[in-house]
Scaffold this active site. Structure first.
Site, short mmCIF file in Angstrom:
data_model
loop_
_atom_site.label_atom_id
_atom_site.label_comp_id
_atom_site.label_asym_id
_atom_site.label_seq_id
_atom_site.Cartn_x
_atom_site.Cartn_y
_atom_site.Cartn_z
N GLU A 319 -27.43 76.90 7.35
CA GLU A 319 -26.65 78.07 7.76
C GLU A 319 -25.19 77.73 8.02
O GLU A 319 -24.29 78.47 7.59
CB GLU A 319 -27.27 78.66 9.04
CG GLU A 319 -26.50 79.83 9.64
CD GLU A 319 -26.58 81.10 8.82
OE1 GLU A 319 -25.73 81.98 9.03
OE2 GLU A 319 -27.50 81.21 7.98
N GLU A 320 -24.93 76.62 8.69
CA GLU A 320 -23.57 76.39 9.19
C GLU A 320 -22.77 75.32 8.45
O GLU A 320 -21.55 75.31 8.55
CB GLU A 320 -23.64 76.01 10.68
CG GLU A 320 -24.35 77.01 11.57
CD GLU A 320 -23.70 78.40 11.57
OE1 GLU A 320 -22.66 78.58 10.92
OE2 GLU A 320 -24.24 79.31 12.22
N SER A 719 -23.03 91.61 13.80
CA SER A 719 -22.99 90.16 13.98
C SER A 719 -21.83 89.82 14.92
O SER A 719 -21.82 90.28 16.06
CB SER A 719 -22.88 89.47 12.63
OG SER A 719 -23.16 88.09 12.76
N ASP A 793 -34.90 88.85 13.72
CA ASP A 793 -33.65 88.16 13.40
C ASP A 793 -33.79 86.68 13.74
O ASP A 793 -33.99 86.31 14.89
CB ASP A 793 -32.51 88.80 14.21
CG ASP A 793 -31.13 88.35 13.76
OD1 ASP A 793 -31.02 87.25 13.19
OD2 ASP A 793 -30.16 89.10 14.00
N HIS A 825 -31.45 89.48 10.32
CA HIS A 825 -30.05 89.69 10.73
C HIS A 825 -29.38 90.81 9.94
O HIS A 825 -28.58 91.56 10.48
CB HIS A 825 -29.27 88.39 10.59
CG HIS A 825 -27.96 88.41 11.29
ND1 HIS A 825 -27.82 88.70 12.64
CD2 HIS A 825 -26.69 88.17 10.84
CE1 HIS A 825 -26.56 88.65 12.99
NE2 HIS A 825 -25.85 88.33 11.91
#
Length: 847
Positions: A319-320, A719, A793, A825
């Site tokens: 994800e990051e 978000s 989520d 999400h």
């Protein structure tokens, strides 16, 4: 039924036809139950309203050519006796009308036709080879064009592609003169300059190859043969196909397909090696390679599974750090080895996501490190596809519990491995190399800034071993040239603007091609500069447009999708340093003409400390400056994530609200402005604080207008945008209502790598975390708040909304909640935009 391209082209001056150039085209109709049969068509160019009205009056079905295309064939004049037709080659322009061949069209347009068009010479071209062209609906007759309609929530939901959608995509081939493009559901090899196209895959040969796979169902064969999408090897002679959960290799020349794997588990992150002798993939936490010649499978790792992942990223890395690409292995240049990450999630806390379906419920457990919690332990390993023990690279001085590895690869064409190694707070990044897997690491340099350090991007290695990287060290992302030993040679670019990506390096000519924002922070252009700088040349133009570029791997051609604020995007082929070569998609965007749009105005807002915020205002179509209007603010506000862009977008939410009598202000606070890292650093250690100050100044700015009702101002986002909306209602009195979609409500609840980059560790920045918290300020709620969240989520956990709900209840505050039990999400249920519009209309006092 495949799309049949029929063309009609007419030239008219004023209302008087002077030349009708007609092209007869042999086309093909593809049916699921029939072989291809030839069909003809006529081309009329250019398409004037008079010609369109005349043909529509005859009930002739019309289409429009959307690309320039070079055609050749026999030429004759309509209405005249032809003994020996001449042969000619012509460029047919986008915008030409396409008329399918039929008895009725022949009556009007055939060589011996007796029609109103026959009063003037008509040139006809008969083609022997059918071109493949991009087509779309032709304009309606003048009398049939409907009155413009308002944009409502129903229109918003039904017209997300208004104005042309994402446009065409191409994949350049290595020669820089051809590309692959999908047209009419098939993949074609296209000669870029002329538009001549040929089917890239012969379906009969592919079907012949697939016949060797006895386990492949006929329906699966049909699906593969008809698909325009393939997982091809590097020379594009073969494609991987699925046989259940297994893999096979099918050949485009008809050679028998071979099965590559025989195992029950699914395969992930599949790739071909350089040289295409092997493929690699991950399965059940381990990394495997298959020899394509012998189909022998080799397990490159054996200790994976459960909480250990070899060659595949865990949740937080994917994800990051890896931009939602789970693959975490990289081939050596010679294809004999891979370097990979081994991620151990055993120390990472587990988070449970509870689903409401099925009736028994379902519990999903995710290794998810929240801010301050343990990250996965990471190792860098090298494995040879021929087998043997894995060699893990030494990382002395980098404690496993506080180290991130944000990028890995190989140095040019060598067997030297490189990695970007960072501390968990990401305040520095070391560029480290290993000349040999058994060697000690060599730190080429350490990258630092005034705040955090993000991924430098892929290094671009030159023939002498030197390399180019992107760095934000000055507060603006620019290109830097380093020697092979890590010593800085020079900054290649500089200034108060941003290089977005390096597109290509032409070492022979000394050019570096890149995209950037030199001509405006909210638009993208293609530029070039010499390796020794400093002059920068803009290639795309004009300066006020914005561009999405696909540059050929060599040569002078590039595909450019460009637009401005009021013009839907159009795509053309250009020559570097020259003019447009041809139109690839004219995208007339006639669906836009059906609707009434409120005025859209790009603007800027100067804050008290002289920072210039990028903004845009959308007004009701019947805007009256003497009336009073509520204001609704749309934003995202996250670091380096602007939402105000120059260029076309339908902006359907803004227009829907504007048609309700609301003035919509879209604005990016400075940390989300796209104006370099120096502006994003304003949020460092206290997310939300400076963003809200900027949003408040934006509200003050618009409310200086006499028509703005300062008592009716709202804000919404999803978000990070959901976070700042909830933050605004708990930290400001300027907003009367907000929609907080999937909000982070306390940064202690979000993942470690994202949060600590901007906030540091909770134990080191308690005051910053407290000031950034919505939960801790719940008692200060001012206005009407709608909280929206997907129950399952796995990114911003529902826990965020649940803790805010709990805090609001305990504070005795009223609010509204909508939960979407089936969504994570991203909430794509049409109920969500309807809910938003109704809430905004109700709280702003409009219908």
């Amino acid at each position: 039924m495949g799309l049949r391209v029929d063309w009609l082209a007419v030239r008219i001056v004023g209302h008087r036809p002077i030349i009708l150039s007609i092209v007869w085209i042999a086309l093909s109709v593809t049916s699921a139950n029939a072989q291809e049969k030839p069909s003809g068509a006529y081309v009329v160019r250019p398409a004037s309203p008079a010609v369109i009205d005349a043909l529509r009056a005859e009930k002739i079905p019309l289409e429009e050519l959307r690309e320039d295309c070079e055609l050749s064939g026999e030429v004759y004049e309509l209405g005249q006796t032809v003994s020996t037709p001449a042969t000619a080659r012509e460029k047919v322009s986008a915008g030409s009308l396409l008329v399918r061949q039929s008895p009725s069209t022949a009556r009007l347009l055939a060589p011996d036709a007796v029609s109103s068009f026959a009063s003037k010479p008509v040139r006809v071209m008969r083609l022997t080879v059918a071109p493949t062209a991009l087509v779309g609906p032709a304009p309606a007759a003048t009398k049939d064009r409907p009155a413009k309609k308002p944009i409502t929530v129903d229109v918003m939901l039904a017209s997300r592609g208004l104005g042309g959608g994402p446009g065409i995509t191409v994949e350049w081939l290595a020669d820089g003169e051809h590309f692959l493009q999908t047209k009419q559901g098939k993949l074609y090899k296209v000669h870029a300059r002329s538009g001549r196209a040929e089917a890239f895959v012969d379906p009969d040969k592919l079907r012949k190859s697939l016949a060797a796979l006895s386990d492949l169902a006929p329906t699966a064969v049909d699906q593969i043969v008809k698909s325009p999408s393939y997982r091809m090897n590097h020379p594009r002679t073969a494609t991987l196909v699925n046989v259940g959960q297994d893999l096979a290799l099918a050949h485009f020349d008809g050679s028998p397909a071979v099965r590559l794997t025989r195992s029950a588990s699914g395969k992930e992150s599949i790739s071909f090696s350089p040289g295409d002798k092997s493929i690699a993939f991950t399965r059940s936490g381990n990394l495997f390679a298959v020899d394509l010649a012998t189909q022998a499978e080799t397990a490159l790792t054996a200790d994976g599974g459960g909480e250990v992942l070899n060659g595949h990223a865990d949740w937080v890395y994917e994800e990051e750090l890896f931009h939602r690409n789970g693959r975490a292995y990289w081939w050596s240049p010679d294809g004999t080895a891979v370097v990979f990450l081994r991620l151990d999630d055993k120390p990472v806390p587990k988070f449970a996501v509870a689903a409401a379906f099925p009736n028994e419920g379902q519990l999903e457990t995710i290794s998810y490190p929240k801010a301050g919690a343990a990250n996965p332990f990471v190792k860098i390993g090298v494995a040879h596809v021929a087998g043997g023990a894995v060699r893990y690279l030494d990382l002395p001085g980098y404690p496993p519990d506080s180290t991130l590895v944000s990028r890995v690869g190989w140095v040019g064409k060598t067997n030297t491995v490189f990695a970007y190694v960072q501390n968990r707070e990401q305040t520095w990044l070391d560029f480290v190399t290993w000349p040999d897997p058994a060697a000690a690491p060599v730190k080429l340099f350490r990258e630092t800034t005034k705040a955090w350090v993000e991924d430098l991007g892929e290094p671009h290695f030159l023939a002498d071993g030197s390399f180019l990287i992107l760095s934000e060290r000055t507060g603006w992302k620019h290109v830097y040239h380093y020697a092979a030993d890590g010593k800085l040679i020079r900054a290649v670019t500089g200034g108060e603007w941003v290089v977005q990506s390096i597109e290509r390096i032409d070492e022979a000519a000394g050019w570096v091609y890149f995209t950037g924002t030199k001509d405006g922070p909210a638009r993208t252009h293609l530029y070039r500069t010499l390796l020794d700088g400093p002059a920068v040349e803009r290639i795309t133009g004009p300066a006020t447009t914005t561009h999405r570029i696909t540059l050929a791997p060599k040569g002078s051609l590039f595909v450019d999708r460009f637009s401005d604020d009021t013009t839907p995007p159009r795509t053309s082929l250009f020559e570097i340093g020259g003019a447009a070569v041809r139109v690839l998609d004219s995208n007339p965007g006639r669906d836009v003409e059906q609707y009434t749009f409120g005025r859209y105005e790009r603007t800027t807002i100067t804050t008290k400390d002289e920072f210039v915020l990028e903004a845009a205002v959308t007004y009701p179509p019947d805007f009256d400056p003497k009336a009073k209007y509520p204001i609704w603010v749309l934003t995202y506000a996250g670091p380096h994530a602007p939402t105000v862009h120059d260029g076309w977008a339908p902006r359907l939410l803004e227009q829907t609200l504007a048609h309700s009598g609301i003035v919509v202000l879209r604005v990016d606070p400075r940390s989300a402005s796209g104006k370099g890292a120096q502006s994003a650093w304003a949020c460092y250690k206290h997310l939300g604080v400076q963003e809200l100050k900027d949003l408040e100044e934006a509200v003050d700015w618009i409310c200086k207008n006499s028509w703005a009702d300062s008592s009716r101002v709202g804000i919404s986002g999803h978000s990070y945008g959901g976070y700042i909306s909830a933050y605004a209602l708990t930290h400001s009195k300027k907003f009367a209502a907000a929609i907080a979609g999937a909000p982070v409500t306390d940064w202690r609840l979000y993942d470690s790598i994202y949060t600590e980059r901007y906030m540091g560790l909770p134990k080191d920045n308690k005051e910053g975390y407290d000031k950034s918290s919505v939960v801790k300020a719940a008692a200060n709620l001012h206005g009407k708040l709608l909280i929206v969240h997907g129950l399952i989520d796995d990114n911003v956990h529902f826990q965020n909304s649940a803790q805010l709900i709990d805090a609001l209840e305990r504070a005795g505050k009223d609010f509204e909640v909508m939960i979407y039990p089936r969504y994570r999400h991203g909430i794509v249920d049409p109920h969500y935009p309807r809910l938003q519009v109704k809430f905004i209309q109700r709280t702003m006092g409009v219908k």
